[in-house]
Scaffold this motif. Sequence first.
Motif, PDB file in Angstrom:
ATOM      1  N   ASP A  65      -8.683   7.393 -26.765  1.00  0.00           N
ATOM      2  CA  ASP A  65      -8.076   7.662 -28.083  1.00  0.00           C
ATOM      3  C   ASP A  65      -6.454   7.484 -28.230  1.00  0.00           C
ATOM      4  O   ASP A  65      -5.807   7.635 -27.575  1.00  0.00           O
ATOM      5  CB  ASP A  65      -8.018   9.283 -27.983  1.00  0.00           C
ATOM      6  CG  ASP A  65      -7.501  10.006 -29.358  1.00  0.00           C
ATOM      7  OD1 ASP A  65      -6.887   9.443 -30.103  1.00  0.00           O
ATOM      8  OD2 ASP A  65      -7.630  11.163 -29.356  1.00  0.00           O
ATOM      9  N   VAL A  66      -6.137   6.470 -29.095  1.00  0.00           N
ATOM     10  CA  VAL A  66      -5.068   5.819 -29.230  1.00  0.00           C
ATOM     11  C   VAL A  66      -4.195   6.767 -29.950  1.00  0.00           C
ATOM     12  O   VAL A  66      -2.817   6.440 -30.108  1.00  0.00           O
ATOM     13  CB  VAL A  66      -5.069   4.616 -30.218  1.00  0.00           C
ATOM     14  CG1 VAL A  66      -5.904   3.523 -29.181  1.00  0.00           C
ATOM     15  CG2 VAL A  66      -5.412   4.559 -31.421  1.00  0.00           C
ATOM     16  N   GLY A  67      -4.512   7.978 -30.217  1.00  0.00           N
ATOM     17  CA  GLY A  67      -3.561   9.060 -30.979  1.00  0.00           C
ATOM     18  C   GLY A  67      -3.023   9.771 -29.633  1.00  0.00           C
ATOM     19  O   GLY A  67      -2.383  10.994 -29.944  1.00  0.00           O
ATOM     20  N   LEU A 115      -1.625   9.558 -34.513  1.00  0.00           N
ATOM     21  CA  LEU A 115      -2.646   8.414 -34.785  1.00  0.00           C
ATOM     22  C   LEU A 115      -2.034   7.522 -35.657  1.00  0.00           C
ATOM     23  O   LEU A 115      -2.065   6.275 -35.408  1.00  0.00           O
ATOM     24  CB  LEU A 115      -3.899   9.136 -35.262  1.00  0.00           C
ATOM     25  CG  LEU A 115      -4.954   8.004 -35.720  1.00  0.00           C
ATOM     26  CD1 LEU A 115      -5.378   7.175 -34.239  1.00  0.00           C
ATOM     27  CD2 LEU A 115      -6.392   8.601 -36.395  1.00  0.00           C
ATOM     28  N   HIS A 116      -1.321   7.808 -36.506  1.00  0.00           N
ATOM     29  CA  HIS A 116      -1.031   7.003 -37.759  1.00  0.00           C
ATOM     30  C   HIS A 116       0.581   6.230 -37.345  1.00  0.00           C
ATOM     31  O   HIS A 116       0.691   5.085 -37.608  1.00  0.00           O
ATOM     32  CB  HIS A 116      -0.907   7.456 -39.021  1.00  0.00           C
ATOM     33  CG  HIS A 116      -2.363   7.537 -39.432  1.00  0.00           C
ATOM     34  ND1 HIS A 116      -2.354   8.557 -40.564  1.00  0.00           N
ATOM     35  CD2 HIS A 116      -3.613   7.225 -39.302  1.00  0.00           C
ATOM     36  CE1 HIS A 116      -3.728   8.815 -40.815  1.00  0.00           C
ATOM     37  NE2 HIS A 116      -4.285   7.836 -39.986  1.00  0.00           N
ATOM     38  N   VAL A 117       1.292   6.823 -36.560  1.00  0.00           N
ATOM     39  CA  VAL A 117       2.648   6.573 -36.489  1.00  0.00           C
ATOM     40  C   VAL A 117       2.934   6.059 -34.931  1.00  0.00           C
ATOM     41  O   VAL A 117       3.121   4.893 -34.444  1.00  0.00           O
ATOM     42  CB  VAL A 117       3.641   7.327 -36.995  1.00  0.00           C
ATOM     43  CG1 VAL A 117       5.076   6.649 -36.710  1.00  0.00           C
ATOM     44  CG2 VAL A 117       3.504   7.548 -38.270  1.00  0.00           C
ATOM     45  N   MET A 118       2.635   7.128 -34.056  1.00  0.00           N
ATOM     46  CA  MET A 118       3.036   7.082 -32.756  1.00  0.00           C
ATOM     47  C   MET A 118       2.209   6.075 -31.876  1.00  0.00           C
ATOM     48  O   MET A 118       2.487   5.256 -30.888  1.00  0.00           O
ATOM     49  CB  MET A 118       3.188   8.090 -31.866  1.00  0.00           C
ATOM     50  CG  MET A 118       4.168   9.235 -32.317  1.00  0.00           C
ATOM     51  SD  MET A 118       5.974   8.315 -32.383  1.00  0.00           S
ATOM     52  CE  MET A 118       6.021   8.069 -30.583  1.00  0.00           C
ATOM     53  N   ALA A 119       0.777   5.735 -32.382  1.00  0.00           N
ATOM     54  CA  ALA A 119       0.104   4.916 -31.548  1.00  0.00           C
ATOM     55  C   ALA A 119       0.224   3.331 -31.695  1.00  0.00           C
ATOM     56  O   ALA A 119       0.541   2.599 -30.836  1.00  0.00           O
ATOM     57  CB  ALA A 119      -1.500   4.814 -32.275  1.00  0.00           C
ATOM     58  N   ALA A 120       0.805   3.186 -32.926  1.00  0.00           N
ATOM     59  CA  ALA A 120       1.523   1.772 -33.249  1.00  0.00           C
ATOM     60  C   ALA A 120       3.045   1.745 -32.583  1.00  0.00           C
ATOM     61  O   ALA A 120       3.238   0.692 -31.917  1.00  0.00           O
ATOM     62  CB  ALA A 120       2.022   1.872 -34.838  1.00  0.00           C
ATOM     63  N   VAL A 121       3.864   2.819 -32.451  1.00  0.00           N
ATOM     64  CA  VAL A 121       5.110   2.369 -31.689  1.00  0.00           C
ATOM     65  C   VAL A 121       4.474   2.531 -30.216  1.00  0.00           C
ATOM     66  O   VAL A 121       5.357   1.477 -29.603  1.00  0.00           O
ATOM     67  CB  VAL A 121       5.876   4.042 -31.978  1.00  0.00           C
ATOM     68  CG1 VAL A 121       6.987   3.884 -30.815  1.00  0.00           C
ATOM     69  CG2 VAL A 121       6.085   4.244 -32.975  1.00  0.00           C
ATOM     70  N   ARG A 122       3.891   3.371 -29.700  1.00  0.00           N
ATOM     71  CA  ARG A 122       3.376   3.135 -28.204  1.00  0.00           C
ATOM     72  C   ARG A 122       2.774   1.681 -27.918  1.00  0.00           C
ATOM     73  O   ARG A 122       3.163   0.886 -26.735  1.00  0.00           O
ATOM     74  CB  ARG A 122       2.706   4.140 -27.918  1.00  0.00           C
ATOM     75  CG  ARG A 122       3.547   5.431 -27.731  1.00  0.00           C
ATOM     76  CD  ARG A 122       2.365   6.677 -27.517  1.00  0.00           C
ATOM     77  NE  ARG A 122       3.141   8.015 -27.497  1.00  0.00           N
ATOM     78  CZ  ARG A 122       2.502   9.227 -28.200  1.00  0.00           C
ATOM     79  NH1 ARG A 122       1.310   9.102 -28.750  1.00  0.00           N
ATOM     80  NH2 ARG A 122       3.191  10.229 -28.256  1.00  0.00           N
ATOM     81  N   LEU A 123       2.138   1.229 -28.780  1.00  0.00           N
ATOM     82  CA  LEU A 123       1.546  -0.034 -28.532  1.00  0.00           C
ATOM     83  C   LEU A 123       2.546  -0.928 -28.690  1.00  0.00           C
ATOM     84  O   LEU A 123       2.355  -2.158 -27.817  1.00  0.00           O
ATOM     85  CB  LEU A 123       0.126  -0.215 -29.583  1.00  0.00           C
ATOM     86  CG  LEU A 123      -1.129   0.469 -29.089  1.00  0.00           C
ATOM     87  CD1 LEU A 123      -2.126   0.697 -30.178  1.00  0.00           C
ATOM     88  CD2 LEU A 123      -1.908  -0.514 -27.999  1.00  0.00           C
ATOM     89  N   ALA A 124       3.218  -1.106 -29.406  1.00  0.00           N
ATOM     90  CA  ALA A 124       4.316  -1.960 -29.700  1.00  0.00           C
ATOM     91  C   ALA A 124       5.219  -2.041 -28.348  1.00  0.00           C
ATOM     92  O   ALA A 124       5.492  -3.207 -28.094  1.00  0.00           O
ATOM     93  CB  ALA A 124       5.069  -1.790 -30.934  1.00  0.00           C
ATOM     94  N   LEU A 164       4.249   4.697 -41.288  1.00  0.00           N
ATOM     95  CA  LEU A 164       3.628   3.478 -40.391  1.00  0.00           C
ATOM     96  C   LEU A 164       4.204   2.274 -40.992  1.00  0.00           C
ATOM     97  O   LEU A 164       4.719   1.185 -40.462  1.00  0.00           O
ATOM     98  CB  LEU A 164       2.198   3.385 -40.610  1.00  0.00           C
ATOM     99  CG  LEU A 164       1.503   2.314 -39.939  1.00  0.00           C
ATOM    100  CD1 LEU A 164       1.939   1.893 -38.500  1.00  0.00           C
ATOM    101  CD2 LEU A 164       0.023   2.079 -40.011  1.00  0.00           C
ATOM    102  N   MET A 165       4.292   2.249 -42.468  1.00  0.00           N
ATOM    103  CA  MET A 165       4.570   0.972 -43.179  1.00  0.00           C
ATOM    104  C   MET A 165       6.129   0.725 -42.779  1.00  0.00           C
ATOM    105  O   MET A 165       6.753  -0.367 -42.526  1.00  0.00           O
ATOM    106  CB  MET A 165       4.434   1.112 -44.691  1.00  0.00           C
ATOM    107  CG  MET A 165       4.774  -0.099 -45.361  1.00  0.00           C
ATOM    108  SD  MET A 165       4.579   0.257 -47.457  1.00  0.00           S
ATOM    109  CE  MET A 165       5.663   1.416 -47.769  1.00  0.00           C
ATOM    110  N   MET A 166       7.020   1.757 -43.001  1.00  0.00           N
ATOM    111  CA  MET A 166       8.408   1.704 -42.573  1.00  0.00           C
ATOM    112  C   MET A 166       8.873   1.214 -41.341  1.00  0.00           C
ATOM    113  O   MET A 166       9.666   0.253 -40.738  1.00  0.00           O
ATOM    114  CB  MET A 166       9.016   2.852 -43.070  1.00  0.00           C
ATOM    115  CG  MET A 166      10.515   2.946 -43.286  1.00  0.00           C
ATOM    116  SD  MET A 166      11.103   1.471 -44.388  1.00  0.00           S
ATOM    117  CE  MET A 166      10.472   1.640 -45.799  1.00  0.00           C
TER     118      MET A 166
END
Length: 195
Positions: A65-67, A115-124, A164-166
Amino acid sequence: MDLRLRGKVAVLTGASVGIGLAVAEGFAAEGVNLVLAARQRERLEKVAVDIAARHGVRVVPVACDVGTTEGVDALVGAAIQEFNGADILFNNAGTGSNETLMEAPDEKWQAYWELHVMAAVRLARGIVPAMKQRGGGAILHNASICAAQPLGYEPIYNVTKAALMMFSKNLANEVVKDNIRVNTVRRRPTIRRTS
Ligand SMILES: NC(=O)c1ccc[n+]([C@@H]2O[C@H](COP(=O)([O-])OP(=O)(O)OC[C@H]3O[C@@H](n4cnc5c(N)ncnc54)[C@H](OP(=O)(O)O)[C@@H]3O)[C@@H](O)[C@H]2O)c1
């Protein structure tokens, strides 16, 4: 088409069906090795075996779960263990929202945020250091046209996709010096999700 991606490594979230699966197919057809994430293990593993057999690339499925922090850690860990990182990261996992802004409790907001924001932050945070060592890379975020203009439904989805876009735009500024390109996809919804 030869996009000169043969031998590269891509990490894709939400890769067992829909857009994520189509993108995984596209990368595999170009000779890209894959690390694929989704929660439902059986479906994901079937996809991984099928893509590897048809395209002759290595495909590593990671049921997670990437969230969650644990889910992202598992995904990043697999990419580092199997491929020493990645050249491409596609943050695609997402889900629609039915709740109204006034009625949704904090827990719902938090779940979409994770799911929509922190997944992207943590993956980056997990993948960028390895990308830098490889000399650069590309990060894609699958937002939505609703990140810029609501179409009258899925309000919490729209708010968190806007965030997420920002995040994506700011990350682009931060990692351009490392030869990492960051883009956001803003597709118009073709279906209204119910879950
Ligand atoms: N479809 C559209 O018209 C449209 C338009 C604009 C933007 N988008 C965006 O594009 C992305 C993909 O949309 P789609 O329609 O292809 O979605 P979809 O068909 O519902 O597929 C979602 C994928 O994400 C996985 N997933 C969901 N939650 C997850 C989680 N917490 N952790 C890991 N994996 C998870 C699902 O597998 P599991 O259930 O096994 O986890 C599945 O593989 C989404 O971010 C969506 O917001 C879609």
